[in-house]
Enzyme design. Sequence first.
Site, PDB file in Angstrom:
ATOM      1  N   ARG A 229       0.856  -1.152  -0.073  1.00 30.04           N
ATOM      2  CA  ARG A 229       0.087   0.114   0.069  1.00 30.04           C
ATOM      3  C   ARG A 229       0.806   1.331  -0.144  1.00 30.04           C
ATOM      4  NH1 ARG A 229      -3.626  -2.578  -1.759  1.00 30.04           N
ATOM      5  NH2 ARG A 229      -5.629  -3.046  -0.774  1.00 30.04           N
ATOM      6  N   GLU A 258      -3.687   7.666  -4.796  1.00 31.57           N
ATOM      7  CA  GLU A 258      -4.040   7.079  -5.982  1.00 31.57           C
ATOM      8  C   GLU A 258      -5.205   7.819  -6.777  1.00 31.57           C
ATOM      9  OE1 GLU A 258      -4.056   3.018  -5.854  1.00 31.57           O
ATOM     10  OE2 GLU A 258      -1.940   2.756  -4.975  1.00 31.57           O
ATOM     11  N   HIS A 276      -1.098   0.325 -10.173  1.00 34.74           N
ATOM     12  CA  HIS A 276      -1.997  -0.817  -9.194  1.00 34.74           C
ATOM     13  C   HIS A 276      -2.319  -2.014  -9.617  1.00 34.74           C
ATOM     14  CE1 HIS A 276      -4.021  -0.607  -4.901  1.00 34.74           C
ATOM     15  NE2 HIS A 276      -3.547  -1.985  -5.296  1.00 34.74           N
TER      16      HIS A 276
HETATM   17  P1  NAP Z   1      -1.103 -10.909   5.357  1.00 34.24           P
HETATM   18  O1  NAP Z   1      -1.082 -12.183   4.997  1.00 34.24           O
HETATM   19  O2  NAP Z   1      -2.127 -10.688   6.585  1.00 34.24           O
HETATM   20  O3  NAP Z   1       0.349 -10.483   5.888  1.00 34.24           O
HETATM   21  C1  NAP Z   1       0.511  -9.416   6.138  1.00 34.24           C
HETATM   22  C2  NAP Z   1       1.932  -9.657   6.882  1.00 34.24           C
HETATM   23  O4  NAP Z   1       2.422  -8.249   7.645  1.00 34.24           O
HETATM   24  C3  NAP Z   1       1.888 -10.620   8.084  1.00 34.24           C
HETATM   25  O5  NAP Z   1       3.116 -11.272   7.874  1.00 34.24           O
HETATM   26  C4  NAP Z   1       2.043  -9.754   9.496  1.00 34.24           C
HETATM   27  O6  NAP Z   1       2.927 -10.349  10.427  1.00 34.24           O
HETATM   28  C5  NAP Z   1       2.813  -8.582   8.952  1.00 34.24           C
HETATM   29  N1  NAP Z   1       2.663  -7.392   9.752  1.00 34.24           N
HETATM   30  C6  NAP Z   1       1.579  -6.869   9.896  1.00 34.24           C
HETATM   31  N2  NAP Z   1       1.650  -5.492  10.749  1.00 34.24           N
HETATM   32  C7  NAP Z   1       3.140  -5.637  11.070  1.00 34.24           C
HETATM   33  C8  NAP Z   1       4.074  -4.706  11.648  1.00 34.24           C
HETATM   34  N3  NAP Z   1       3.602  -3.650  12.450  1.00 34.24           N
HETATM   35  N4  NAP Z   1       5.105  -4.927  11.487  1.00 34.24           N
HETATM   36  C9  NAP Z   1       5.883  -5.904  10.847  1.00 34.24           C
HETATM   37  N5  NAP Z   1       5.008  -7.232  10.204  1.00 34.24           N
HETATM   38  C10 NAP Z   1       3.656  -6.721  10.398  1.00 34.24           C
HETATM   39  O7  NAP Z   1      -1.509 -10.102   4.119  1.00 34.24           O
HETATM   40  P2  NAP Z   1      -1.370 -10.547   2.466  1.00 34.24           P
HETATM   41  O8  NAP Z   1      -2.480 -11.342   1.793  1.00 34.24           O
HETATM   42  O9  NAP Z   1       0.036 -10.780   2.538  1.00 34.24           O
HETATM   43  O10 NAP Z   1      -1.437  -8.915   1.833  1.00 34.24           O
HETATM   44  C11 NAP Z   1      -0.419  -8.024   2.302  1.00 34.24           C
HETATM   45  C12 NAP Z   1      -0.781  -6.698   1.831  1.00 34.24           C
HETATM   46  O11 NAP Z   1      -0.608  -6.664   0.353  1.00 34.24           O
HETATM   47  C13 NAP Z   1      -2.436  -6.293   2.000  1.00 34.24           C
HETATM   48  O12 NAP Z   1      -2.649  -5.623   3.097  1.00 34.24           O
HETATM   49  C14 NAP Z   1      -2.703  -5.336   0.695  1.00 34.24           C
HETATM   50  O13 NAP Z   1      -2.650  -4.283   1.055  1.00 34.24           O
HETATM   51  C15 NAP Z   1      -1.623  -5.536  -0.120  1.00 34.24           C
HETATM   52  N6  NAP Z   1      -1.898  -6.075  -1.586  1.00 34.24           N
HETATM   53  C16 NAP Z   1      -1.935  -5.319  -2.507  1.00 34.24           C
HETATM   54  C17 NAP Z   1      -2.033  -5.591  -3.720  1.00 34.24           C
HETATM   55  C18 NAP Z   1      -1.797  -5.015  -5.139  1.00 34.24           C
HETATM   56  O14 NAP Z   1      -2.756  -5.052  -6.107  1.00 34.24           O
HETATM   57  N7  NAP Z   1      -0.532  -4.291  -5.061  1.00 34.24           N
HETATM   58  C19 NAP Z   1      -2.457  -6.866  -3.905  1.00 34.24           C
HETATM   59  C20 NAP Z   1      -2.841  -7.643  -2.908  1.00 34.24           C
HETATM   60  C21 NAP Z   1      -2.424  -7.243  -1.649  1.00 34.24           C
HETATM   61  P3  NAP Z   1       2.320 -11.510  11.304  1.00 34.24           P
HETATM   62  O15 NAP Z   1       2.220 -12.909  10.294  1.00 34.24           O
HETATM   63  O16 NAP Z   1       3.402 -11.753  12.212  1.00 34.24           O
HETATM   64  O17 NAP Z   1       0.947 -11.574  11.837  1.00 34.24           O
END
Ligand code: NAP
Length: 311
Positions: A229, A258, A276
């Site tokens: 993000r 955006e 994006h």
């Molecule tokens: P996810 O499985 O929930 O993974 C998020 C990770 O971030 C987890 O490992 C979590 O740690 C870690 N985290 C959260 N807060 C943190 C902090 N303060 N310090 C360090 N680590 C932290 O989510 P995901 O499915 O991988 O997606 C991640 C993000 O990608 C989404 O939130 C979204 O905004 C973005 N995204 C973007 C696109 C795009 O089109 N560009 C597409 C899809 C997703 P723990 O495992 O230890 O809890």
Amino acid sequence: MHRVLIAAEIQNLLEPAQLENLDITWLATADPTPRGDWVAIVPLLTRWVGGTELKNLPNLRIVANVAVGYNNVDLVAAEMRGVLVTNTPGVLTEATADLTWALILATARRLVEGVDLVRSGQWTGWHPEQLLGLELHGRTLGLFGAGRIGQAVGRRAPAFGLRVLYAARSAKPEFERDTGAMRVDTSRLLAESDIVSLHVPATPETKGIINAESLARMKGGAILINTSRGDLVREEALAAALARGHIGAAGLDVYTEEPTIHPRLLAAPRTVLLPHIGSATVETRRKMAGIALANVQAVLNGKAPLTPVYS
Ligand code: NAP
């Protein structure tokens, strides 16, 4: 029939069976969120659903976001009003990991500059020092966040001969076993990585984590990748670090405001800026729309949502 608001832009991605028993008002991105008796809303990540919107939709039971991120929804306001919030985790993991790799390769090997050179007609032939990039083999990839997408990016890294470091709140033993990845603190991640890739969600704690100070702690010439993000990165500080050459390149899919991109970032050298498109494959976008509607159908039929953001 249940009255529901659905983002008009997902209409072509949905099957008639997914829309059974719904009285649908298709809501285009440019339209403001209306006031009325709808019981569900299926917004894109570009629609803010906060206190005012929730107040104007007093019968609302569910916000079924068409994204895994949900920083466009005021969760506190939703929970206080007893409105469920769902997202679309999992189905976009591989597509977004692929796009992250597209950015890693494009920045490391200067693909955009190469394409521009060819298209401009200024390419004069092979030269031993032309567009020299970063060799991935033997370098270090640092994942800031190792959830679904961060790990999927990391799982592709050994094939390129990269060492993987990751920073996350909790250890990921299986991921470590499968990839040889090592968990480190943020300081070490920034100091040792040749490529830093961001995969934490946008939350109050992560907002602006990549700023002038953290950029200064990165290795000289390192590459920054952001497919998570835009809020995670202070764009002006990144543009300044790119202009100085301290950051070697940046590959970005997401931005703070955006579709506006900070003018200094647009003017900065060695950037690959995408609009994006992390999850933009036909399969994934269909699945995202399908999960959002399945959540709506479940909740309106008195069942638990499939993918609640909070329980
Ligand atoms: P996810 O499985 O929930 O993974 C998020 C990770 O971030 C987890 O490992 C979590 O740690 C870690 N985290 C959260 N807060 C943190 C902090 N303060 N310090 C360090 N680590 C932290 O989510 P995901 O499915 O991988 O997606 C991640 C993000 O990608 C989404 O939130 C979204 O905004 C973005 N995204 C973007 C696109 C795009 O089109 N560009 C597409 C899809 C997703 P723990 O495992 O230890 O809890």
